[in-house]
Design an enzyme around this catalytic site. Structure first.
Site, PDB file in Angstrom:
ATOM      1  N   CYS A  40     -32.050 100.088  97.811  1.00 28.11           N
ATOM      2  CA  CYS A  40     -31.283  98.924  98.225  1.00 28.11           C
ATOM      3  C   CYS A  40     -29.805  99.282  98.409  1.00 28.11           C
ATOM      4  O   CYS A  40     -29.470 100.048  99.289  1.00 28.11           O
ATOM      5  CB  CYS A  40     -31.488  97.792  97.212  1.00 28.11           C
ATOM      6  N   HIS A  41     -28.911  98.757  97.575  1.00 28.21           N
ATOM      7  CA  HIS A  41     -27.489  99.084  97.651  1.00 28.21           C
ATOM      8  C   HIS A  41     -27.144 100.341  96.852  1.00 28.21           C
ATOM      9  O   HIS A  41     -26.000 100.794  96.877  1.00 28.21           O
ATOM     10  CB  HIS A  41     -26.645  97.907  97.144  1.00 28.21           C
TER      11      HIS A  41
END
Length: 187
Positions: free
Chosen positions: A112-113
């Site tokens: 994800c991030h």
């Protein structure tokens, strides 16, 4: 329960604001495969998980970043969430810890991030990666080749886009950690 990772020690680096499922599912999968998993954070304070934009559970930290050396671990997992990697990437101790895994050619998994921290560590140049879509331009500007796939494996670097991709992500990170596939040299 499998013993495929028995004897392996895996670090998960996180702080407040991590996407809870992106920490818990890899941790559970690694432990089910026999790994010893330790949660590392900038401090020993408990850290706050998130369910997207809602608070989740608090998690006890095993070790503060100042108490560990990357040499004691066989692999690293970097969960996402927006606040977690945004905070970690401003902490030089955390960035050095991440960079050390690449210098030691140990597998690293980020979802994800989470790849935001990889940009700060300057380890994505020339690598194929994926992430949450909003990081695409950041990764491209850092010299990575960004792919919109549920999981991308590039020479021991495992990246994934979002919680929906966790089953594939967890399977691939265990494969890479079992094989001890090294992370290639950075440019």
């Amino acid at each position: 329960m499998s013993d495929s990772l028995k004897g392996k020690r895996i670090a998960i680096l996180a702080t407040d604001g991590f996407e809870q499922v992106e920490l818990t599912q890899p941790m559970e999968a690694l432990r089910a495969a026999g790994a010893d998993v330790e949660l590392i954070s900038p401090t020993l304070d408990s850290i706050q998980g998130m369910h997207h934009d809602q608070p989740g559970e608090k998690f006890s930290v095993d070790y503060a970043i100042d108490q560990v050396d990357s040499g004691r671990y066989d692999g690293l997992v970097l969960p996402g969430g927006v606040a977690n990697p945004d905070s970690l990437r401003t902490d030089p101790r955390c960035i050095e810890f991440i960079r050390d895994f690449f210098e030691q050619h140990k597998p690293v998994a980020a979802i994800c991030h989470g790849p935001w921290t990889l940009i700060e560590a300057d380890v994505v140049r020339g690598r194929k990666v994926t992430s949450w879509p909003s990081l695409r331009t950041d990764l491209l500007n850092a010299g990575a080749e960004w792919l919109d796939q549920e999981c991308v494996v590039d020479d021991g670097l495992i990246t994934s886009r979002k919680p929906d991709d966790l089953p594939v992500f967890c399977g691939k990170l265990i494969e890479e950690f079992i094989g001890g596939h090294p992370v290639g040299q950075t440019a």
